[in-house]
Each structure stands twice: as structure tokens, then as C-alpha cells.
Write an enzyme that holds these catalytic residues in place. Structure first.
Site, PDB file in Angstrom:
ATOM      1  N   ARG A 104      -1.332  -4.146   6.235  1.00 45.40           N
ATOM      2  CA  ARG A 104      -1.201  -2.735   6.652  1.00 45.40           C
ATOM      3  C   ARG A 104      -2.535  -2.256   7.180  1.00 45.40           C
ATOM      4  O   ARG A 104      -3.548  -2.369   6.502  1.00 45.40           O
ATOM      5  CB  ARG A 104      -0.849  -1.855   5.444  1.00 45.40           C
ATOM      6  CG  ARG A 104       0.503  -2.040   4.915  1.00 45.40           C
ATOM      7  CD  ARG A 104       0.939  -0.872   4.054  1.00 45.40           C
ATOM      8  NE  ARG A 104      -0.022  -0.376   3.098  1.00 45.40           N
ATOM      9  CZ  ARG A 104       0.182   0.662   2.311  1.00 45.40           C
ATOM     10  NH1 ARG A 104       1.325   1.323   2.385  1.00 45.40           N
ATOM     11  NH2 ARG A 104      -0.712   1.060   1.443  1.00 45.40           N
ATOM     12  N   THR A 108      -3.535   3.703   9.727  1.00 49.86           N
ATOM     13  CA  THR A 108      -2.207   4.109  10.220  1.00 49.86           C
ATOM     14  C   THR A 108      -1.078   3.667   9.291  1.00 49.86           C
ATOM     15  O   THR A 108       0.045   4.158   9.429  1.00 49.86           O
ATOM     16  CB  THR A 108      -1.945   3.466  11.589  1.00 49.86           C
ATOM     17  OG1 THR A 108      -1.930   2.034  11.400  1.00 49.86           O
ATOM     18  CG2 THR A 108      -3.033   3.821  12.592  1.00 49.86           C
ATOM     19  N   ASP A 200      -3.592  -2.096  -5.579  1.00 45.52           N
ATOM     20  CA  ASP A 200      -3.409  -3.021  -4.456  1.00 45.52           C
ATOM     21  C   ASP A 200      -3.051  -4.409  -5.006  1.00 45.52           C
ATOM     22  O   ASP A 200      -3.873  -5.080  -5.627  1.00 45.52           O
ATOM     23  CB  ASP A 200      -4.698  -3.088  -3.638  1.00 45.52           C
ATOM     24  CG  ASP A 200      -4.508  -3.889  -2.364  1.00 45.52           C
ATOM     25  OD1 ASP A 200      -4.789  -3.363  -1.281  1.00 45.52           O
ATOM     26  OD2 ASP A 200      -4.074  -5.069  -2.454  1.00 45.52           O
ATOM     27  N   ASP A 203      -5.241  -7.466  -3.824  1.00 47.16           N
ATOM     28  CA  ASP A 203      -6.572  -7.463  -4.446  1.00 47.16           C
ATOM     29  C   ASP A 203      -6.498  -7.859  -5.917  1.00 47.16           C
ATOM     30  O   ASP A 203      -7.367  -8.572  -6.419  1.00 47.16           O
ATOM     31  CB  ASP A 203      -7.219  -6.079  -4.320  1.00 47.16           C
ATOM     32  CG  ASP A 203      -7.755  -5.827  -2.924  1.00 47.16           C
ATOM     33  OD1 ASP A 203      -7.955  -6.802  -2.175  1.00 47.16           O
ATOM     34  OD2 ASP A 203      -7.973  -4.651  -2.577  1.00 47.16           O
TER      35      ASP A 203
HETATM   36  C1  PRP Z   1       0.660  -4.752   0.612  1.00 51.20           C
HETATM   37  C2  PRP Z   1       1.881  -5.324  -0.058  1.00 51.20           C
HETATM   38  C3  PRP Z   1       2.934  -5.210   1.011  1.00 51.20           C
HETATM   39  C4  PRP Z   1       2.528  -3.931   1.709  1.00 51.20           C
HETATM   40  C5  PRP Z   1       3.463  -2.837   1.276  1.00 51.20           C
HETATM   41  O1  PRP Z   1       0.091  -5.665   1.447  1.00 51.20           O
HETATM   42  O2  PRP Z   1       1.709  -6.634  -0.525  1.00 51.20           O
HETATM   43  O3  PRP Z   1       2.936  -6.285   1.918  1.00 51.20           O
HETATM   44  O4  PRP Z   1       1.190  -3.624   1.302  1.00 51.20           O
HETATM   45  O5  PRP Z   1       3.205  -1.660   1.949  1.00 51.20           O
HETATM   46  P1  PRP Z   1       4.217  -1.035   3.013  1.00 51.20           P
HETATM   47  O6  PRP Z   1       5.567  -1.056   2.366  1.00 51.20           O
HETATM   48  O7  PRP Z   1       3.684   0.355   3.196  1.00 51.20           O
HETATM   49  O8  PRP Z   1       4.150  -1.832   4.263  1.00 51.20           O
HETATM   50  P2  PRP Z   1      -1.267  -5.351   2.268  1.00 51.20           P
HETATM   51  O9  PRP Z   1      -0.933  -4.761   3.583  1.00 51.20           O
HETATM   52  O10 PRP Z   1      -2.214  -4.588   1.391  1.00 51.20           O
HETATM   53  O11 PRP Z   1      -1.814  -6.794   2.589  1.00 51.20           O
HETATM   54  P3  PRP Z   1      -2.359  -7.933   1.597  1.00 51.20           P
HETATM   55  O12 PRP Z   1      -1.168  -8.456   0.816  1.00 51.20           O
HETATM   56  O13 PRP Z   1      -2.908  -8.932   2.527  1.00 51.20           O
HETATM   57  O14 PRP Z   1      -3.394  -7.314   0.698  1.00 51.20           O
HETATM   58  N1  URA Z   2       0.464  -2.058  -1.183  1.00 57.47           N
HETATM   59  C1  URA Z   2      -0.006  -2.288  -2.437  1.00 57.47           C
HETATM   60  O1  URA Z   2      -0.520  -3.366  -2.729  1.00 57.47           O
HETATM   61  N2  URA Z   2       0.089  -1.297  -3.326  1.00 57.47           N
HETATM   62  C2  URA Z   2       0.650  -0.111  -3.054  1.00 57.47           C
HETATM   63  O2  URA Z   2       0.728   0.765  -3.944  1.00 57.47           O
HETATM   64  C3  URA Z   2       1.127   0.106  -1.749  1.00 57.47           C
HETATM   65  C4  URA Z   2       1.037  -0.893  -0.842  1.00 57.47           C
END
Ligand code: PRP
Ligand code: URA
Length: 209
Positions: A104, A108, A200, A203
């Protein structure tokens, strides 16, 4: 309209309580995510079709049951979805694994695609898309759209924590995709994080913050 199943199994609820806590270490967080995925997989595969098969026990012949040969695949959304793969494979070891890379944009909240590698015969498989978090729904929506563009027809989405906003969006855009949720939370905050959520997920799994 798709089916939305919120898991009420006490073991799942207990383990979700552990991963929500700030003090839970990455090691324990990873272990719990794997165990929750395994339990959720067990619940989400209740409707897999069985067929009769003639076998012999040491005592006699009998008609037993076996899975009706439908091929499955697990597709984690990178990064955090990776944490759920092992638990899924513990339940369905013959499943193949595809990967979709999305993150994400922090400003945005729009998902940015960076990777897609699927089993060659994905269009013939039932696919479980897995990601611990369904927040705005943007990432799940984009991943499922990518799968459909590659000819995949039977898709289920599984997440550990969902926000109502994400469930609504996914149902609107992909009404054919059943959604399996460990816990349905209250709302999203101004930064697109699930409240109360767990922070997150990526993380916390990989210890990157
Ligand atoms: C997180 C999570 C989902 C997304 C959910 O990933 O693992 O993929 O956010 O959010 P959304 O429903 O608003 O799209 P992130 O984008 O943080 O990436 P990462 O897993 O690489 O940390
Ligand atoms: N992605 C995450 O990892 N946590 C949240 O709460 C939302 C999006």
C-alpha cells in the site's frame, strides 16, 4: 452475494488475542499466525467435495471417502500473507503456492503491484488468497482482479483481521468470492489502520520496525 464467515472457534479467538498484544515478539507472532491460518483453513475447507473410494482395511473391504480430486492453490499477498502459507500447507499439503506482491502506498493507500507468479494450471484450481489484514480492501481487490485476469474462476479470500470497510468493498467488487475472517474489527483510522487491529502485520512478522 458472497458468503462472509467470521470464525468463532475459541482456539482461533484465543490466538488472535495474543497477536493483537503490543508485547508479543516477532517469533511468537509468526508462530501464532501460522497456527491461526491452519485452524482457519480447517474451517474454510468444510465444504470440499468428497467421493467414494473402495479400499481394504486389514479386516475387510469398505467404501471410504477421499477428497474429490479438486486441485487447490494458496496465494499469499506479499509480504504478510507469507506468514499464513505454512499453516495452510499443513492442512492441504498437495496445494501449490503462487505469490502476488503488493504494497500500500502509505500516502494514498492505493496498492502497488510488484510481483506475480502463479502455478501454471491456476485457472483449473480453487484458489485461497491469504493475507492477515483486510483494511481498505484495496490489496485484496487488486490481487483477486489479477487472478481473474489470468483466468482463475474459483477464489476464496482468507484474512485474520478485517475492517467492515474492506469487507464491504470486496463484496461489492468481487461478489463471487467468499470471505473467511478470524475477527471482524470496528473501523479504520485516518491512516488506514484497522482499529483495534494489531498494527502493521508485515512489520510484526518480519521484525522490520
Ligand atoms: C498490508 C496487509 C495487506 C494490506 C491491507 O500490507 O498485509 O496486504 O496492508 O490493507 P488494504 O486492505 O488497505 O489494502 P502492506 O501494504 O503494509 O505491505 P507489506 O505486507 O509488504 O507490509
Ligand atoms: N495493513 C496492516 O498491516 N495493518 C492494518 O491495520 C492495515 C493494513
Amino acid at each position: 452475494m458472497s458468503k462472509v464467515v467470521v470464525m468463532d472457534h475459541p482456539l482461533i479467538q484465543h490466538k488472535i488475542g495474543i497477536i493483537r498484544r503490543t508485547e508479543t515478539s516477532s517469533k511468537e507472532f509468526r508462530e501464532m499466525i501460522g497456527e491461526i491460518a491452519m485452524l482457519m483453513c480447517y474451517e474454510a475447507t468444510r465444504d470440499l467435495k468428497l467421493e467414494d473410494v473402495e479400499i481394504e482395511t486389514p479386516i475387510t473391504k469398505m467404501t471410504a471417502k477421499e477428497l474429490a480430486g479438486k486441485k487447490l492453490a494458496v496465494v499469499p499477498i506479499l509480504r504478510a500473507g507469507l506468514g499464513m502459507v505454512e499453516g495452510m500447507l499443513a492442512m492441504i499439503p498437495a496445494a501449490k503456492v503462487g505469490h502476488i506482491g503488493l504494497y500500500r502506498d502509505p500516502e494514498t493507500l492505493v496498492p502497488v503491484e510488484y510481483y506475480c507468479k502463479l502455478p501454471a494450471d491456476s485457472s483449473e484450481r480453487d484458489i485461497f488468497v491469504v493475507d492477515p489484514m483486510l483494511a481498505t480492501g484495496g490489496s485484496a481487490e487488486a490481487a483477486i482482479t489479477m487472478l481473474k485476469q489470468k483466468g482463475v474462476k474459483n477464489i476464496r479470500f482468507m484474512c485474520i483481521i478485517a475492517a467492515p470497510e474492506g469487507v464491504k468493498k470486496l463484496q461489492e467488487v468481487h461478489p463471487d468470492v467468499d470471505i473467511y475472517i478470524g475477527a471482524l474489527d470496528d473501523h479504520l483510522n485516518d491512516h488506514g489502520y484497522i482499529v483495534p487491529g494489531l498494527g502493521d502485520a508485515g512489520d510484526r512478522i518480519f521484525g522490520t520496525k
